[in-house]
Design an enzyme around this catalytic site. Structure first.
Site, short mmCIF file in Angstrom:
data_model
loop_
_atom_site.label_atom_id
_atom_site.label_comp_id
_atom_site.label_asym_id
_atom_site.label_seq_id
_atom_site.Cartn_x
_atom_site.Cartn_y
_atom_site.Cartn_z
N PHE A 141 0.98 -1.18 0.22
CA PHE A 141 -0.16 0.11 0.00
C PHE A 141 0.94 1.13 0.07
CE2 PHE A 141 -2.37 3.59 1.97
CZ PHE A 141 -3.66 3.38 1.21
N ASP A 226 9.39 2.49 1.63
CA ASP A 226 8.36 3.35 1.98
C ASP A 226 8.18 3.17 3.55
OD1 ASP A 226 5.74 4.29 2.73
OD2 ASP A 226 4.84 3.37 1.23
N LYS A 255 3.15 9.86 8.27
CA LYS A 255 2.56 9.80 9.54
C LYS A 255 3.21 10.31 10.92
CE LYS A 255 0.19 5.63 7.81
NZ LYS A 255 -1.28 5.89 8.31
C1 LIG Z 1 3.20 2.42 3.93
C2 LIG Z 1 2.05 3.47 3.40
N1 LIG Z 1 2.44 4.42 2.53
C3 LIG Z 1 1.77 5.34 2.00
C4 LIG Z 1 0.47 5.62 2.88
C5 LIG Z 1 -0.39 6.78 2.41
O1 LIG Z 1 -0.09 7.62 3.42
P1 LIG Z 1 -1.20 9.18 3.27
O2 LIG Z 1 -2.41 8.48 3.86
O3 LIG Z 1 -0.43 10.22 4.38
O4 LIG Z 1 -1.18 9.73 2.07
C6 LIG Z 1 0.38 4.88 3.88
C7 LIG Z 1 -1.00 4.92 4.64
O5 LIG Z 1 -1.57 4.50 5.32
C8 LIG Z 1 1.06 3.76 4.18
O6 LIG Z 1 0.72 2.70 5.34
#
Ligand SMILES: Cc1ncc(COP(=O)(O)O)c(C=O)c1O
Length: 409
Positions: A141, A226, A255
């Site tokens: 994700f 990520d 986050k």
């Molecule tokens: C691993 C990862 N990457 C990207 C995102 C996307 O982040 P945002 O919701 O701040 O756009 C998330 C959100 O849960 C995530 O867990």
């Protein structure tokens, strides 16, 4: 209109005026303190999900609110035409504690990942090499924008919004053979989470990540990690890649970085950053604004000054040990996974994760459910052992009550 203490009106206005994209629990919070949130009637909840791994310092942290208030009094925004004191300081601090030499700030995880995809493609473009493909993992994700739903290896997030941004290929997670087969002459980068948070808290294998790094080194590919969910102390080290004894070329954060103030960050080595982006290649109106960066500086200071990584590891050990006791006692728990304070608890079919989440909610504990069978916890890094034990007790109360039903089926 004062709806502060009127839940029914809060709900009615949401349903009428907000786009209905979230599956909401019947509560609105007015304030928080430490690991607790309070609703409009004053009921107390233990925030075991920390705003989905965001509220790293908990709620109402004095240093954080002071930094935000002080900065808000001085100036909230200037813009990226000018130097920015807080941005300079936060970038310096992030580079000092990570592999990175350069940082770009934005506002969310998805925006940071968009930047990472652009940076990787820009790196080869500016070198005059025709490589654009990015390989990501199935069940990954990476966000909700058009670029990041294309990067995400789960069709359900992109199907209604086709056509997808081209140039992505998905391989099974933790499978080095499939990854090697997917690499071709067009491949620019491999993009991975080290713990797949949104598909059940599934950690990458140590050997797999070592082999991925070796593969990238041998073939000149970029490794994008990520760490939007795993970064900034969440897993017991400042960054999750440290558990794997590797360094990425590009890393994304969001986050927990500013404790709840929206922020995203794209970090890279000097080589990748200086080649991948030329002046004018990338930007963001709000990215790196003084308020978010003041919060980010304070979060990093607090993690260091209050030895929060030690706390994460102590409470994590306690939680894993108690959860493994529960697993031995109640076979309906089939797996306990994760690192630090990012933990997935998987249940056998009879007990739905959503049902369990709802029961914990009525008992005053906030968790998230992922898919049909897993609940995820990601509490603030400041949670105490006593608070963690109270969650375990609540979970066991439910398991005890359910015991007959579960095994009777
Ligand atoms: C691993 C990862 N990457 C990207 C995102 C996307 O982040 P945002 O919701 O701040 O756009 C998330 C959100 O849960 C995530 O867990």
């Amino acid at each position: 209109m004062d709806i502060t203490n009127d839940f029914e009106l809060t709900k009615e206005l949401d349903q009428k005026y907000c786009m209905q994209v979230f599956d909401l629990l019947p509560v609105a919070f007015t304030h928080g303190k430490g690991v607790y949130l309070y609703d409009q009637e004053g009921k107390k909840y233990m925030d075991m999900i920390g705003g989905i791994a965001v509220s790293s310092l908990g709620h109402g942290n004095k240093a954080l609110t002071k930094a935000i208030k002080t900065q808000a009094d001085k100036m909230i925004h200037s813009c990226n035409y000018y130097y920015n004191i807080n941005k300079s300081e936060l970038a310096y601090k992030l580079c000092k504690i990570s592999f990175a030499d350069k940082v770009f700030f934005c506002n969310s995880g998805a925006e940071a990942n968009e930047g990472a995809i652009k940076l990787a493609r820009g790196y080869f473009y500016h070198k005059g090499i025709n490589r654009h493909k990015i390989i990501t993992a199935k069940n990954s994700f990476h966000g909700r924008t058009m670029g990041t739903i294309a990067a995400t290896g789960q069709e359900k997030f992109s199907k209604p919004f086709a056509p997808n941004v081209p140039g992505f290929e998905y391989v099974p997670f933790n499978d080095i053979t499939s990854l090697k087969l997917a690499v071709d002459g067009n491949t620019a980068a491999i993009m991975l989470e080290l713990i797949q948070g949104e598909s059940g808290v599934r950690p990458a294998d140590y050997e797999y990540i070592k082999e991925v790094r070796d593969l990238c080194n041998r073939l000149g590919l970029l490794l994008i990690i990520d760490e939007v969910q795993t970064g900034v102390g969440r897993t017991g080290k400042m960054f999750c890649y440290e558990h794997y004894d590797i360094k990425p070329d590009i890393m994304t954060l969001a986050k927990g970085l500013a404790g709840g103030v929206p922020i995203g960050a794209l970090l890279a080595t000097e080589e990748v950053a200086s080649i991948g982006f030329e002046v004018g290649d990338h930007g963001s109106t709000f990215g790196g604004n003084p308020l978010a960066c003041a919060a980010g500086v304070t979060v990093l200071n607090e993690i260091g000054e209050n030895a929060l990584l030690g706390n994460v590891n102590n409470v994590s050990d306690l939680l894993f040990s108690k959860l493994s006791d529960l697993k031995a006692k109640y076979p309906v728990i089939t797996d306990v996974r994760g690192k630090g304070l990012l933990i997935g608890i998987e249940f056998a079919g009879a007990l739905s994760a959503k049902g369990l989440k709802n029961q914990l909610f009525t008992m005053g504990y906030l968790v998230s459910s992922i898919g049909d069978s897993t609940i995820r916890i990601a509490p603030p890094l400041i949670i105490s052992e006593k608070e963690a034990l109270s969650f375990i007790k609540a979970l066991e109360t439910i398991l005890k009550g359910k015991k007959k039903n579960i095994f009777g089926r």
